[in-house]
Design an enzyme around this catalytic site. Structure first.
Site, mmCIF file in Angstrom:
data_model
loop_
_atom_site.group_PDB
_atom_site.id
_atom_site.type_symbol
_atom_site.label_atom_id
_atom_site.label_comp_id
_atom_site.label_asym_id
_atom_site.label_seq_id
_atom_site.Cartn_x
_atom_site.Cartn_y
_atom_site.Cartn_z
ATOM 1 N N GLU A 101 0.795 -1.311 0.121
ATOM 2 C CA GLU A 101 0.073 -0.047 -0.018
ATOM 3 C C GLU A 101 0.679 1.300 -0.036
ATOM 4 O O GLU A 101 0.340 2.360 -0.616
ATOM 5 C CB GLU A 101 -1.180 0.124 1.263
ATOM 6 C CG GLU A 101 -1.952 -1.169 1.020
ATOM 7 C CD GLU A 101 -2.842 -0.819 -0.139
ATOM 8 O OE1 GLU A 101 -3.474 0.165 -0.253
ATOM 9 O OE2 GLU A 101 -3.148 -1.895 -0.729
ATOM 10 N N SER A 377 -42.182 -39.669 34.981
ATOM 11 C CA SER A 377 -41.564 -40.531 35.786
ATOM 12 C C SER A 377 -39.863 -40.184 36.042
ATOM 13 O O SER A 377 -39.233 -40.886 36.750
ATOM 14 C CB SER A 377 -41.556 -42.073 35.567
ATOM 15 O OG SER A 377 -41.108 -42.226 34.457
#
Length: 557
Positions: A101, A377
């Site tokens: 860059e 149960s």
């Protein structure tokens, strides 16, 4: 002596020659005055120009969630960005970005006069927008100024870049740039980019990976498809080679490093959907993390935290796959079977697996955490056993959540010590730990009571089904056959009227609970009503098989 009106007329050529010196002096004076005005205006503008604060959207961070091994789960927040100090970005990654860059970054004044001139000419002439800005200018443009394209904004960008370069260190500018530049794939900043492209932390980026990220910055929306689009991948590879050559020429890497560099493999893009399962986990962990920090979930999402969770992503994925396979075998129909799975580490409370639904996008409600499932149960083993603390009142609960039931049996596996279920191990921010979670434990039943519950579970396991791959190995302790210390199936209803099925397996290492229940479309559009579980395939057999598969996956190498 002035010429008389009747004298000969002097030719224009001669008059211009005679006045040339005078006009040249006037032109030079005018140019000098203009230059002084421009320079003065520039000095005044420079002094009056302040360095603005970054835009709110450029400093907002997301919060990332990882599993117990550090694997990425997902994130929360409006922007996929987390700040990372420059010290955690390898020098070769920094050099790669500079090579791609702005090769003069470490020595320039923050601006490129040539690039500024090109931009001014393009603006005046109406040409295409020009790039070529320095890293400092890019940072100013991306983080400090609005995105408008005008001569005034470009001039202000240059002034701020110069002032920034004179008042801030190069490392500080580079850190700001790397934390805000867009890399594609929704990633703002190098932290998110490293994760989204290579599934690594910035400090673990190799020379090849760093060069690839640097190459992507040029056209991120195009190069983000690298790895899945052959044409894009080929073009990025060419630019990657160019970046590496520039790094070698600038001394960022050695000739040997350049020769050994290999084009990296990318994570597939676009990525798979994360809404299906992981958002259930993130929901629970985000709520807990925000509570531990004393902030709102929105503040957490925007705070740039990393939440290290207790989840085992491999176990979670294996559970989801097993449930999905069963859904395909069942053939669908009007009745929809809900599956909830919870796995908790006894004595610690760490939630290892939490399956709350097939698809978060269609059903954000988490069956494992918030679903009230008819007990039937499954609570019989606790009958007559005194329960204290968080388990007080469990006896009378007709519809506990799968998470609560799993924590109850985890307490039994821990000889009566209950550990509050938790999904957060620690929370970090910018590499620093801001919170460490500790197990919250409390004795809720005596060891004799825990032994009694396990014994009853053992007795009931044979009477319910007998179709599963496991049977109870004994009361308490680890199963001698590698299975859980206790494993049984129970529920509400029977035969064709079976309404819910629970399957529970536990020992000192892990407590696994599977809950099945069903619903069907209600009389009004968009509503559902409870339904009986389909008799085929056998819901008890499926519950036991799923619990066994989860157990095997959790206990495997």
């Amino acid at each position: 002596m002035r010429r008389s009106p009747d004298g000969p007329r002097v030719p224009l050529r001669i008059r211009l020659r005679r006045g040339r010196g005078r006009w040249l002096r006037r032109l030079l004076v005018t140019f000098a005055v203009l230059l002084a005005v421009v320079c003065g205006a520039a000095v005044v503008a420079y002094r009056l120009t302040g360095i603005p604060e970054p835009h709110p959207e450029t400093v907002v961070q997301s919060t990332v969630f990882v599993d117990a091994d550090g694997s990425y789960l997902g994130r929360r927040g409006p922007v996929d960005r987390q700040e990372v100090p420059l010290s955690q970005v390898p020098r070769h990654v920094q050099d790669a970005v500079i090579a791609a860059e702005n090769r003069s970054f470490r020595t320039d004044s923050g601006v490129s006069p040539r690039a500024v001139a090109r931009a001014v000419w393009a603006t005046v002439s109406g040409g295409a927008p020009q790039g070529g800005s320095t890293i400092t200018q890019q940072y100013v443009k991306n983080a400090l100024l609005s995105p408008e394209r005008s001569l005034t904004r470009k001039a202000r960008e240059a002034l701020i870049a110069i002032k920034l370069d004179r008042t801030r260190g190069k490392d500080e500018i580079l850190e700001g740039y790397l934390n805000t530049v867009y890399f594609g794939r929704g990633a703002a900043g190098v932290q998110a980019a490293a994760r989204n492209y290579f599934d690594v932390a910035p400090q673990d980026l190799t020379v090849s990976q760093g060069a690839a990220l640097a190459a992507i910055v040029n056209i991120p929306s195009y190069y983000e498809k690298a790895g899945s689009d052959p044409e894009v991948t080929a073009k990025l590879r060419h630019r990657w080679e160019w970046v590496l050559d520039a790094m070698e020429a600038g001394g960022g890497i050695t000739e040997a490093q350049r020769r050994q560099a290999r084009f990296p493999a990318f994570r597939f893009y676009p990525p798979g959907e994360t809404e299906g399962q992981r958002q259930y986990l993130i929901d629970v962990a985000a709520k807990e993390a925000a509570g531990r920090l004393g902030i709102t979930e929105d503040q957490l999402a925007r705070g740039g935290y990393t939440v290290h969770t207790t989840f085992d992503l491999a176990l979670q994925d294996a559970t989801a796959e097993a449930v999905e396979n069963h859904a395909e075998e069942s053939g669908g129909g009007a009745v929809r079977t809900h599956t909830a799975v919870v796995g908790i580490e006894p004595g610690d409370g760490a939630v290892r697996v939490l399956y709350g639904g097939a698809d978060y996008a269609r059903q954000p409600f988490n069956d494992a955490v918030s679903g009230a499932v008819e007990a039937g149960s499954v609570l019989d083993p606790f009958e007559g056993v005194r329960l204290d603390g968080p388990l007080r009142g469990l006896h009378g609960s007709t519809a506990p959540t799968p998470l609560r039931l799993a924590s109850a049996y985890a307490a039994v596996a821990a000889d009566g010590v209950h550990a509050t279920p938790r999904t957060v191990v620690r929370i970090t921010r910018e590499g620093r730990t801001v919170h460490t979670a500790r197990p919250g434990t409390r004795r809720v039943l005596e060891q004799k009571g825990a032994f009694l519950v396990t014994s009853r579970a053992h007795e009931r396991s044979a009477g319910w089904s007998g179709t599963g791959p496991y049977v109870a190995a004994g009361a308490g302790g680890d199963g001698g056959d590698g299975g859980p210390g206790a494993f049984f199936t129970a529920g509400a209803g029977g035969g064709v009227a079976r309404r819910t099925v629970w399957s529970v397996g536990y020992d000192s290492r892990l407590a696994v609970t599977v809950a099945l229940f069903a619903d069907r479309p209600g009389p009004k559009k968009g509503t559902t009503v409870p339904a009986h579980l389909p008799d085929e395939p056998s819901p008890t057999g499926y519950a036991e098989q799923l619990a066994g598969e989860v157990w095997e996956a959790a206990s495997g190498p």
